[in-house]
Design a protein around this motif. Structure first.
Motif, PDB file in Angstrom:
ATOM      1  N   CYS A  44     -11.246 -32.172 -36.132  1.00  0.00           N
ATOM      2  CA  CYS A  44     -11.372 -32.063 -34.671  1.00  0.00           C
ATOM      3  C   CYS A  44     -11.184 -30.621 -34.213  1.00  0.00           C
ATOM      4  O   CYS A  44     -11.914 -30.126 -33.337  1.00  0.00           O
ATOM      5  CB  CYS A  44     -10.346 -32.959 -33.989  1.00  0.00           C
ATOM      6  N   LEU A  48     -14.923 -29.763 -33.454  1.00  0.00           N
ATOM      7  CA  LEU A  48     -15.037 -30.234 -32.074  1.00  0.00           C
ATOM      8  C   LEU A  48     -14.259 -29.357 -31.098  1.00  0.00           C
ATOM      9  O   LEU A  48     -14.352 -29.543 -29.878  1.00  0.00           O
ATOM     10  CB  LEU A  48     -14.559 -31.685 -31.972  1.00  0.00           C
ATOM     11  N   ALA A  52      -5.926 -32.488 -31.751  1.00  0.00           N
ATOM     12  CA  ALA A  52      -5.793 -33.929 -31.999  1.00  0.00           C
ATOM     13  C   ALA A  52      -4.426 -34.193 -32.614  1.00  0.00           C
ATOM     14  O   ALA A  52      -3.860 -33.339 -33.300  1.00  0.00           O
ATOM     15  CB  ALA A  52      -6.897 -34.424 -32.919  1.00  0.00           C
TER      16      ALA A  52
END
Length: 220
Positions: A44, A48, A52
């Protein structure tokens, strides 16, 4: 929007640049993201571009007492080995039968997906964990419910079914020695006793952390 215990199932990024861009834009609309395996935290962050938090799978937030309320009217079955496979194979079945013969126990096989029949239910699935002496599985949730019910178990490595999330969970509990690989399934292998006092203490600690995270996010 909150994502709780999302999972990639693998420890490497499997998406194209276009897919990654779309996912990055969509996930930015979430207020909080938590994941089920430790490797997903890094995925993540790297791909992204979001933070997280590693939390427990939702099934592990409840105890055996919670699940037993669903099955308290179902009579206790005879002690046995419960073999629960997502991806059954002749090798896995033969291994489970060897262990059952060695332990002098009957064995009950269950598979998921299209192999379910009309007599199968969530309640009967739970009963198999409650009433078994030993569990052999290739499933993440097979691991989870073995831990919830404090049943000794062996988990056969299943790379196509989220091996990373299983390794992550068992790593948290110091139970990675329960993982078996295909090359050792030709002989009976039963791992030693599990220190359930230690495992349960760790599980309760992680439950508290995960529930506090969820409560905090819901109150924002």
């Amino acid at each position: 929007k909150i994502a709780y215990a999302a999972s990639f199932g693998v420890g490497k990024w499997e998406y194209t640049l276009v897919q990654t861009k779309i996912c990055r834009e969509l996930i930015s609309k979430f207020d909080a993201v938590s994941v089920r395996e430790s490797s997903a935290v890094h995925l993540c962050e790297r791909y992204l571009k979001i933070p997280a938090v590693h939390v427990l799978d939702p099934t592990l937030l409840l105890t055996d007492k919670d699940y037993n309320k669903l099955i308290e009217d179902i009579p206790v079955k005879e002690s046995k080995i419960f073999a629960y496979f997502l991806d059954s194979s002749k090798k896995k079945i033969a291994f489970a039968k060897m262990v059952a013969k060695y332990m002098g126990l009957q064995i009950e096989f269950k598979s998921a997906g299209s192999k379910l029949d009309n007599n199968d239910s969530i309640e009967n699935w739970l009963v198999n964990f409650r009433d078994s002496d030993y569990v052999i599985t290739d499933s993440f949730h097979g691991c989870a419910f073995s831990i919830i019910y404090n049943k000794p178990f062996s988990v056969i490595s299943n790379k196509s079914r989220g091996q990373d999330r299983m390794s992550s969970l068992l790593g948290l509990m110091d139970l990675t020695d329960r993982i078996l690989y295909d090359e050792v399934l030709n002989d009976v292998r039963i791992e030693g006793e599990i220190d359930w006092t230690r495992v349960n203490a760790k599980l309760n600690e992680l439950r508290t952390i995960s529930l506090e995270y969820l409560q905090t996010q819901l109150e924002k």
